[in-house]
Design a protein around this motif. Sequence first.
Motif, PDB file in Angstrom:
ATOM      1  N   ILE A  23      48.666   4.251   9.144  1.00 42.23           N
ATOM      2  CA  ILE A  23      47.946   3.509   8.109  1.00 42.23           C
ATOM      3  C   ILE A  23      47.222   4.539   7.230  1.00 42.23           C
ATOM      4  CG2 ILE A  23      46.255   1.715   7.679  1.00 42.23           C
ATOM      5  CD1 ILE A  23      46.701   0.893  10.655  1.00 42.23           C
ATOM      6  N   PRO A  24      47.501   4.445   5.940  1.00 39.75           N
ATOM      7  CA  PRO A  24      46.905   5.468   5.074  1.00 39.75           C
ATOM      8  C   PRO A  24      45.395   5.294   4.933  1.00 39.75           C
ATOM      9  CG  PRO A  24      48.137   3.856   3.795  1.00 39.75           C
ATOM     10  CD  PRO A  24      48.368   3.519   5.215  1.00 39.75           C
ATOM     11  N   ILE A  25      44.737   6.430   4.902  1.00 42.70           N
ATOM     12  CA  ILE A  25      43.284   6.407   4.772  1.00 42.70           C
ATOM     13  C   ILE A  25      42.883   6.822   3.358  1.00 42.70           C
ATOM     14  CG2 ILE A  25      41.149   7.431   5.620  1.00 42.70           C
ATOM     15  CD1 ILE A  25      42.625   7.791   8.318  1.00 42.70           C
ATOM     16  N   GLU A  47      48.347   5.733  13.498  1.00 42.82           N
ATOM     17  CA  GLU A  47      49.277   4.600  13.557  1.00 42.82           C
ATOM     18  C   GLU A  47      50.098   4.462  12.285  1.00 42.82           C
ATOM     19  OE1 GLU A  47      46.731   1.373  14.292  1.00 42.82           O
ATOM     20  OE2 GLU A  47      46.734   1.661  16.455  1.00 42.82           O
ATOM     21  N   ASN A 107      46.421   7.830   9.348  1.00 45.58           N
ATOM     22  CA  ASN A 107      45.895   7.881  10.718  1.00 45.58           C
ATOM     23  C   ASN A 107      47.053   7.868  11.718  1.00 45.58           C
ATOM     24  OD1 ASN A 107      46.749   5.224  11.070  1.00 45.58           O
ATOM     25  ND2 ASN A 107      44.896   4.634  12.167  1.00 45.58           N
ATOM     26  N   VAL A 119      52.127   3.563   0.938  1.00 45.78           N
ATOM     27  CA  VAL A 119      52.463   2.799   2.141  1.00 45.78           C
ATOM     28  C   VAL A 119      53.859   3.179   2.638  1.00 45.78           C
ATOM     29  CG1 VAL A 119      53.216   0.478   2.701  1.00 45.78           C
ATOM     30  CG2 VAL A 119      50.907   0.863   1.915  1.00 45.78           C
ATOM     31  N   VAL A 136      46.160  11.178   3.446  1.00 43.75           N
ATOM     32  CA  VAL A 136      45.743  11.286   4.848  1.00 43.75           C
ATOM     33  C   VAL A 136      46.083   9.973   5.531  1.00 43.75           C
ATOM     34  CG1 VAL A 136      43.834  11.713   6.426  1.00 43.75           C
ATOM     35  CG2 VAL A 136      43.872  12.831   4.195  1.00 43.75           C
TER      36      VAL A 136
END
Lengths: 918, 76
Positions: free
Chosen positions: B8-10, B6, B4, B20, B2
């Motif tokens: 950036i992995p959550i 922008e 976000n 990444v 998942v």
Amino acid sequence: MHRTLQITAGSVILKDNLPVNQVNSCFEADPEAVTALPRHLRLTSNQDLGPEVPPEDVLGAYCHPEIYPLVLTNKTQEIFNCRIDEDVTDEQPYKLIRKEDIFSDFENRAAVSDFYPVKKIIQEYPGDELLLVYDKDFKYGLNFYLIGTEEGKENYLNPPEVPEEQEECKEHIPEDTYIYKPPISKPWVSLGSEKEIEEESVKKSTKEITYMISRKRSEFGAPVKFSDQNASSVKDAYIECTAYPDKNFTLKQLERDVGMQVVPKIKDTSTQTRWTYPKNATTQYYPREFSEEEKEALGQSKTLTEFLNNVSISVEIALQQNEIMNTFINDWKSLAEEEGTFGDKTDTHLKEYQSFTDLHNLTEKMITCVSWHPFIYGLIAVSVAVRLSFEERVHFSGKLLLQPSLILFWSFSDPIQPQLMLESPDDIFCFQFCPSDPNIIAGGCINGQIVMWDITAHADRIENIKAGGSRSKNVTLKPMFLLEPETNTEAMYIRHCAVSSIENGHRKAITDIHWLPDTFEINRLGSVFENRSGISCQLVTCSADCTICFWDIRPQKALTPQPPTEKKKEESIEVPFDVPSTFLHLNLSWKPLSKIRLSKGETTLDHCPTKLSLSEGSLLYKAQDKMLAQSKAMKAGEMNPYQNLEGGLGNHLKPIDDFCTKFFVGTEEGEVIYTDWKMERDPETGRFMTKKPLSLYTVHDGGVHTVQRSPFYKDIILTVGGWNVAIWKEGIMTGPLLQSSCAPKRYTSGHWSLTRPGVFYIGREDGYIDIWDLLEKTHEPAQSQNICITMITYIKPWTFSAKQQFIAIADYYGTLHILEIPWTLSHPSTNEVSSISHYFEREVKHLEYVEQRKKIREEEKKEMEMEKKKVETYQKSKEQLEAKLKMDYESYLELEKNILINLGLIKVEETMSNMEMI
Amino acid sequence: MVVNAEGIPIRTTLDNSTTVQYAGLLHQLTMKAKSTVRDIDPQNDLTFLRIRSKKHEIMVAPDKEYLLIAIQNPCE
């Protein structure tokens, strides 16, 4: 007729337009005389003579050449008394003048005399008197004329008969003289020329206009003033002829040739940048990441959960779609491959390529083992043995000792001469090239010894075999008995370089020998270790003395110190100088690493293994393996690791766990045994003992001579023996997957196909080869082909390229046949591997099912027996049965009668008769 | 995994470096795909993006704020 009279100063010329031969008279006249000329003769300049001069007179003057017109002045007239109208009148116009008078006149007046022009004529005049005639009418142009001749004078004087005379003269004249007749003027007849003249003459057609411009005298010479004036402002200042479009002259242009060229828009711009010195710049970045707390916080947020709920459905659908079907499969491609094989050569027969027979040796030999050289094209090694039974061997043993037992190397290029001949102490029954180094060959002897050869010295010889054109020039096919083996300088005898120890090895003939692959090693206890040396250094053999031995070719560290005397003895054995010393350490002292005895349990009879097949036993060569082997050797830093075998011993080897140490063994009795070589500790005696076999099946009716793993599947084994074939799967203990029915002839050899997973070749004892194709038929061979007349002893296929695949078939009479495998047998169809594996799986399931069915059957059988006991059978007597039948019949007849009555077909009376009939 | 808005992995199931990498690259690709779809038809919007390669298939489900990326090996 025109006449021109030219008056020049002092002379009068009378010209006439007559032809040239006419005489133009020209005479001088003084000025006074000129004025005396008659008016009509007085000419102004260039005035034509009119028609006033009578042309007759003029003509007349010229017709008479003796007449000379004269002008006499008054004075002359007085002198000669010929004054006009006095002496000379009309009645008497003439006067005779004496010549003398003229002469005196001449003397008196010289040039002034009027007679001067005719002086010459007067002088020449023959007569005395000259006739001078007064010409009143001016016939001859002047007032007097002189007749120059006497005849003329007489003619004049006698004129009255002139007309008649003239007529007579006319008649005479043409005879005598030509008298000039002056042209008689006739009235002008117009012939139309005056019109021409009028036309040609230029007349002024236009009326001449004269302008008279006058000006005031005062203005003459005054300066002129010029001024501009517009032409249109003044009336009638100009006349214009305006152009107007005339329809006759307007052209409508319908076609026009136009050339066009497209030109790219080019724009030149320039800029100037400031160039500074180049500078290296680097950036370093790391990705943005959330910290753990942030991640957790986000993870808990509502938005995320909502999002996941919304999205997960579609993702699940997509995932499931992929699982169900591969939508991107190219159906055409998979179709095409199958078509290709069908369309190609449909020939399914093995084609004879070459055959080799050893012509040198005299005794009848059979081929016991065949092996292709791993990477040299067309080189095949064959071991030959004498075709004698044990008794015969014993009988002929003396003779046999003299003949060398050989392994022959044949090459495709030379069918007559073997390339190499490896000598062995006794007949070889099986041999193998070492997988790591094909120059090492290990063979199992009939006497139980292992024989090693090292042919590195001759490697270049066999590698560079070409079509022996130069070699075989001198060699002609001589009959066998003439050829002596000693003269054969081409093929060399190569002596073995090591044999195993006689006492410690096998007691009976070695039936199978295999090199262990270079991936693992075995120690004395049968535990498997990692092989660090990168070469195959261990062998496994099985022999008729019911043992399986593992051998190591590396020098053993002596576990028991050997007495030095024995060592010396061994060392003193002379070794021929041309034998390489690779295995010198093994020679005659080679002991097996471990021995496994296949015992049958309590009984003393043991299994006689004939063939083995080890796991990881895919010892087939491919070209890549050769490269790998070579690279491994290079890594070790040695050219030939076999030269320095001692180095590998000292390493501590890592044991390999989970290694399958089980293997299949086929025996003389036709059994297939699946056993383990790892020794286990016997709980009772404490010694290490071989395990009991895990499974044993007697499947074949004769000795098993082929136990082979499939090149495609690690756990499928083919066993051939007796009259049938069996296929086994490792791990299935219940039985063979496939067991064929008994064939008409005994099967004597077999081999899997190298490229097709469902095909294997079986050789029969009548020289036929059966080709089995599991995809086609599983109950009988798909094809059968005759190769030779005798028993086939060995089959070995080999692949050289995608197009060339050969199968070597050895027969009992010592001939090696090389046949080419056709396309259909060498190329697998698409998905053949998976199809065959599915087939085997099905067979496994079938076996399981059979097992289950067996159980079910047993249960059923039990139940059946139970039921039989329980149920009592009630037997009806025979008469009772008959009575019952009769009653049934009668009831049927009544039924029939009732139906017919109801239908109205039969009357009641007839029914009565029917009843009576019955 | 998942990711976000922008990139950036959550949350992820793969190792960090791979995550990444995937997040950054796929985020950009998704934005591009979304803008492409919008350019062609402003009423339209990107709902799902599937990239099939030789070895596996990458599935991206975009949303207003997040991105769900799944990598699957197709059965063949």
